[in-house]
Each structure stands twice: as C-alpha cells, then as structure tokens.
Write an enzyme that holds these catalytic residues in place. Structure first.
Site, short mmCIF file in Angstrom:
data_model
loop_
_atom_site.label_atom_id
_atom_site.label_comp_id
_atom_site.label_asym_id
_atom_site.label_seq_id
_atom_site.Cartn_x
_atom_site.Cartn_y
_atom_site.Cartn_z
N HIS A 136 0.85 -1.20 0.00
CA HIS A 136 0.00 0.00 0.00
C HIS A 136 0.88 1.24 0.00
O HIS A 136 1.89 1.29 0.72
CB HIS A 136 -0.92 -0.01 1.23
CG HIS A 136 -1.99 1.02 1.12
ND1 HIS A 136 -1.74 2.36 1.34
CD2 HIS A 136 -3.29 0.93 0.77
CE1 HIS A 136 -2.85 3.04 1.13
NE2 HIS A 136 -3.82 2.19 0.78
N GLU B 217 -4.16 1.28 -7.74
CA GLU B 217 -4.39 2.22 -6.65
C GLU B 217 -3.60 3.51 -6.92
O GLU B 217 -2.47 3.67 -6.45
CB GLU B 217 -3.93 1.57 -5.34
CG GLU B 217 -4.29 2.34 -4.11
CD GLU B 217 -3.18 2.29 -3.07
OE1 GLU B 217 -2.02 2.08 -3.42
OE2 GLU B 217 -3.51 2.50 -1.90
#
Ligand code: PGA
Length: 246
Positions: free
Chosen positions: A92, A155
């Site tokens: 992430h 993302e």
C-alpha cells in the site's frame, strides 16, 4: 459471471476492539446476502483475533518477508494465517515500501496460502508511462504460479481520499489503466493465467462512484474511508452484486 471483491482497508481504525467488533458485525450483516461478492475486512493486527468468531473473511494490511525470527515489531504471514486471515494487502502506498520488499512479501504470503492483494499505482494523474514502469518494477520477476494466486489493485496515489487532491479517478482513467494491467499480466504469465487474475480499483471509492469503476472493468474495489461505514460499504457490495456487465 466473475466473482467480485469488496475489500475494506480499515487502516489505523477504529480505536478499540469493541468498536472493531461492532463494525465488523454490522458489515457482515449487510453483506452476507451478496453471494457473488467476496467481502474481505482488513482491520489492524490487534483486532484480528477479536473478529475471528464472526462470519467475515479476514485480511491483514501487511506482513513480513519471514515466517519467524528476530524482527522486532513485525508480524509474519504464518501468524496471520493462524489468526484466520485469508488475504493480505501488500505494498500500500501509505507504507512507502520498495518494490523488492513487496515482491518478497508476496512470495512469503503465498508460501503459507495467503492471497496477496498487491497495490500498484502512479503518483500523478495522466502519466501512463510512469504507471507502466511502476507495474514492471513491482511485479516483474514474481513467478507465474505466485502471481496467478494474487489479486492486483490499481491504486493511483493521487486518488486516495486522504491525499491532498483526494478525488477518485474517472471511469476513463481506470479503464485505460486496467488495459495496461491486463496486457502486462498476460505478457508476464501468459494469456490463460493472466486473464484470470482479478484486478481491482482503489482510491476514494464510495457508493456513488463504484459503478463507474465496475464499468471501467474493475473486478471489485479496495475501499479505505468508506469501509468504516457499514451502510456505505454494504451499498458498494450491493452494486457489485447487481452489476451485470461481466
Ligand atoms: P480511500 O483509501 O478509499 O480512503 O481513498 C483507499 C486506499 O488507500 O487504497
């Protein structure tokens, strides 16, 4: 019809195990009827054990590259598996990890049977060359057998709700990025394996914009802020259940 994935990344929320339990319980209640959607909740590590009695599919937000040893403060894939996790979000952007580190974590997770949810994205909108390079750096060299057991998330860093710009990507942004992802994966692991790897979208997903990401071809979403509201998260899962296109 393909299975959809609705993954809630709670980040460092909520503050107590009691609130985590209530949140997970409410989400489980809202989403249990959506059989076409695999709903995954990724709470902070300390709450995993508290949620294992609920009928929710659990994921973690990170893991270490090793299964045990002298690594202060770390949590291994084997420990997550033991706590009932089936998925783990890796790479992430908020963690700021190197591509090499992420690749090692992916291998370690698959080794114990966890499904890695690997995040890949560019820092600025409208930079397809950078995105292509980010894909290569992050995923190239992961063995086909490992990559084909993974889920990939587009993302874009600029689309995450808590960043300065903090707006979701457009349908067009996502569909052109997903084309890059599909062709990269098919080249990397072959057409048959590549086309079966689920690709999700993450970045300011909410109940109002989810359909645009599904239309763009995402096989689900990694949801941050909106996963803390059972009503909103349930409504995102419901859109996935009802979406007919795929
Ligand atoms: P957000 O988070 O939904 O709050 O933008 C998504 C993410 O961090 O991937």
């Amino acid at each position: 019809m393909k299975q959809m994935f609705c993954v809630g990344n709670w980040k460092m929320n909520p503050s107590t195990a009691r609130d985590a339990f209530r949140l997970a319980e409410a989400i489980a209640e809202k989403t249990k009827v959506y059989t076409r959607v695999t709903t995954v909740l990724c709470p902070p590590f300390p709450f995993l054990a508290h949620l294992s009695s609920l009928s929710v599919t659990l994921g973690a937000q990170d893991c270490h590259t090793e299964q045990k040893g002298a690594f202060t403060g770390e949590v291994s894939p084997a420990m997550l598996k033991d706590q009932g996790c089936r998925y783990v979000v890796l790479g992430h952007s908020e963690r700021g990890e190197t591509d090499q580190m992420v690749k090692e974590k992916v291998r370690a997770a698959v080794r114990v049977g966890l499904v890695p949810i690997i995040c890949v994205g560019e820092e600025k909108p409208g930079t397809p060359d950078v995105l292509q390079e980010r894909l290569r750096l992050r995923l190239e060299g992961i063995p086909a057998q490992t990559l084909s057991k993974s889920i990939i998330v587009y993302e874009p860093v600029w689309a995450i709700s808590t960043t300065k710009e903090g707006r979701g990507a457009s349908e067009k942004d996502v569909s052109s990025a997903l084309l890059l992802f599909h062709s990269f994966l098919e080249e990397e692991v072959g057409q048959r394996l590549g086309s079966a790897i689920p690709i999700l979208y993450g970045g300011s997903v909410n109940e109002k914009n989810i359909l645009s990401f599904l239309r763009a071809g995402a096989q689900g979403a990694l949801v941050g802020g909106a996963s803390l509201s059972p009503k909103e998260f349930g409504s995102i899962a419901s859109s996935m259940q009802l979406y007919e296109h795929i």
